[in-house]
Design a protein around this motif. Structure first.
Motif, PDB file in Angstrom:
ATOM      1  N   GLN A   1      -4.413   1.135  -2.002  1.00  0.00           N
ATOM      2  CA  GLN A   1      -4.080   2.142  -3.004  1.00  0.00           C
ATOM      3  C   GLN A   1      -3.858   3.471  -2.285  1.00  0.00           C
ATOM      4  O   GLN A   1      -4.789   4.053  -1.732  1.00  0.00           O
TER       5      GLN A   1
ATOM      6  N   ARG B   1      -4.171  -5.237  -0.385  1.00  0.00           N
ATOM      7  CA  ARG B   1      -3.663  -4.162  -1.227  1.00  0.00           C
ATOM      8  C   ARG B   1      -4.288  -2.851  -0.787  1.00  0.00           C
ATOM      9  O   ARG B   1      -5.507  -2.773  -0.596  1.00  0.00           O
TER      10      ARG B   1
ATOM     11  N   ASP C   1       0.408   0.323  -2.766  1.00  0.00           N
ATOM     12  CA  ASP C   1       0.501   0.731  -4.166  1.00  0.00           C
ATOM     13  C   ASP C   1       0.598   2.250  -4.281  1.00  0.00           C
ATOM     14  O   ASP C   1      -0.222   2.980  -3.715  1.00  0.00           O
ATOM     15  N   GLU C   2       1.615   2.708  -5.021  1.00  0.00           N
ATOM     16  CA  GLU C   2       1.872   4.140  -5.215  1.00  0.00           C
ATOM     17  C   GLU C   2       1.969   4.858  -3.864  1.00  0.00           C
ATOM     18  O   GLU C   2       1.286   5.834  -3.592  1.00  0.00           O
TER      19      GLU C   2
ATOM     20  N   LEU D   1       0.557  -4.934  -0.086  1.00  0.00           N
ATOM     21  CA  LEU D   1       0.941  -4.152  -1.251  1.00  0.00           C
ATOM     22  C   LEU D   1       0.531  -2.705  -1.018  1.00  0.00           C
ATOM     23  O   LEU D   1      -0.654  -2.377  -0.981  1.00  0.00           O
TER      24      LEU D   1
ATOM     25  N   THR E   1       2.954  -3.351 -10.047  1.00  0.00           N
ATOM     26  CA  THR E   1       1.870  -4.012  -9.323  1.00  0.00           C
ATOM     27  C   THR E   1       1.733  -5.464  -9.757  1.00  0.00           C
ATOM     28  O   THR E   1       1.408  -6.332  -8.947  1.00  0.00           O
TER      29      THR E   1
ATOM     30  N   THR F   1       5.083   0.174  -4.082  1.00  0.00           N
ATOM     31  CA  THR F   1       5.428   0.704  -5.398  1.00  0.00           C
ATOM     32  C   THR F   1       5.349   2.223  -5.328  1.00  0.00           C
ATOM     33  O   THR F   1       4.570   2.783  -4.542  1.00  0.00           O
TER      34      THR F   1
END
Length: 308
Positions: free
Chosen positions: A70, A68, A108-109, A106, A52, A148
Motif C-alpha cells: 500500500q 501487496r 496499490d495507489e 500489487l 484492487t 493502481t
C-alpha cells in the motif's frame, strides 16, 4: 505452438477472473495481454471501482507468489526493495529482501507515495533486478507489476514521471459498472471471499511457456510498417509535444502478438494493433498545453494513419 491443455487453462483462467470482476471482460483481456507480453499493468480510476479487486483476482488465478504494497506518503524505498542489516556475529551485512521479490506485485495507489519511492520500482520493472549497496539481486521469474492509481487531480497524489509511466506496457481504466453488473455485485457474495476461494489455474511454468509462445506469433513486414507509421505520425501530429519512442513501438508489437494469441491466431492483424493502440500509447504521449487529452490524441493518430 500452444498445447491444447495450456490453451484450455488460459481460457479457464480468463473466465475465472471475469467471474470475479463483473462486466469488465475487455479490461480483463487487456490485463492478460500485459501479463503474457512480459510487461506491467497500470490501472487508473476513481477509488472503489474495482482496481484492487482486478489485481487480486488475477493474482489468485495465476497461482504465483504475490505481495501487496500500500503506497502511502511515508513509504520509503527500503519498504519496497529491502534493506541490508549488519550481522554482528557474522561481521557482514545480510540482505533482507522486500516485497518486490515476488512474482506478482500489487503496487496499490502508487501515486500516493513521493517520487523517490515511486522510482524505487524503476530498475525492478525495467531490468527485473534490484541493486542495493552495489550488489545486484535478480527478481523471481515471472515478475509482473500491477499498479493502481487515483486520478492526479485528487488530493494527496504525486503524478508518475514519464520515465515511470513508460515502464507500464498498458494503462487502462475500469469505469463504473453497468446497471446489470452493479446489481449482481450488490446482491451477490462478497468479492474478497470469492477471490480467497478461487483456484489457481496457471503455474509459473505455464506463464513462462505462454510468454515464449507469444514470441512465436508472426508479425508481417506490412504490419511492422503500419506500426512504424503510427510512431512517425505520433511525432508529427498537431498537439503532441513528445511522440512515441521506438520502445513504445516494441511494446505495441509485443502486446499485439499476445492479443492475437488470446484470440487463437498465429499472426498479428492491423485490427490487433488498433485494439491496443490507445492503451499502449496514451500514457506515453505528452500533449501540448492547450491540446486535447492524451487518449483523444491517441485516437486521432490512429484515425490519421491508413491501413495499406
Amino acid at each position: 505452438m500452444l498445447s491444447e491443455g495450456l490453451s484450455d487453462a488460459l481460457t479457464r483462467a480468463q473466465a475465472q477472473v471475469n467471474s470475479l470482476v463483473l462486466g469488465k471482460s475487455r479490461e480483463v483481456q487487456l490485463a492478460f495481454v500485459a501479463l503474457l507480453s512480459d510487461g506491467h499493468l497500470l490501472i487508473e480510476d476513481l477509488p472503489g471501482l474495482g482496481k484492487t479487486t482486478l489485481a487480486h483476482a488475477l493474482a489468485a488465478t495465476l497461482g504465483l507468489g504475490f505481495q501487496r504494497v500500500q503506497f502511502t506518503s511515508d513509504l520509503l524505498p527500503a519498504d519496497v526493495l529491502g534493506v541490508s542489516v549488519y550481522d554482528a556475529q557474522a561481521r557482514a551485512f545480510t540482505f533482507h529482501p522486500g516485497p518486490v521479490f515476488t512474482n506478482v506485485l500489487l503496487a496499490d495507489e502508487i501515486n500516493r507515495a513521493p517520487p523517490r519511492t515511486q522510482s524505487a520500482l524503476l530498475e525492478a520493472m525495467a531490468e527485473h533486478q534490484v541493486t542495493l549497496d552495489g550488489v545486484t539481486h535478480a527478481l523471481p521469474q515471472p515478475f509482473f507489476v500491477i499498479a493502481t492509481q487515483n486520478p492526479v487531480d485528487l488530493s494527496g497524489t504525486y503524478p508518475l514521471p514519464d520515465s515511470q509511466l513508460d515502464r507500464f506496457l498498458l494503462r487502462l481504466a475500469l469505469g463504473y459498472p453497468s446497471a446489470e453488473s452493479e446489481r449482481e455485485l450488490l446482491a451477490g457474495s462478497d468479492r474478497r471471499m470469492m477471490i480467497a476461494q478461487a483456484m489457481p489455474l496457471l503455474s509459473t511454468d505455464d506463464v513462462l511457456a505462454l510468454r515464449a509462445a507469444v514470441n512465436d506469433i508472426h508479425a508481417s513486414d506490412a504490419l511492422i510498417d503500419y506500426v512504424q507509421a503510427l510512431l512517425t505520425r505520433s511525432r508529427q501530429h498537431p498537439g503532441v509535444r513528445v511522440g512515441l519512442s521506438p520502445r513504445a513501438g516494441i511494446a505495441l508489437l509485443r502486446a499485439a502478438r499476445a492479443y492475437a494469441m488470446l484470440l487463437g491466431r498465429r499472426h498479428v492483424l492491423p485490427d490487433d494493433v488498433q485494439a491496443l493502440f490507445a492503451a499502449v500509447a496514451a500514457h506515453r504521449l505528452v500533449p501540448e498545453a492547450e491540446a486535447a487529452s492524451a487518449p483523444a490524441l491517441a485516437e486521432a493518430i490512429l484515425r490519421a494513419v491508413p491501413v495499406d
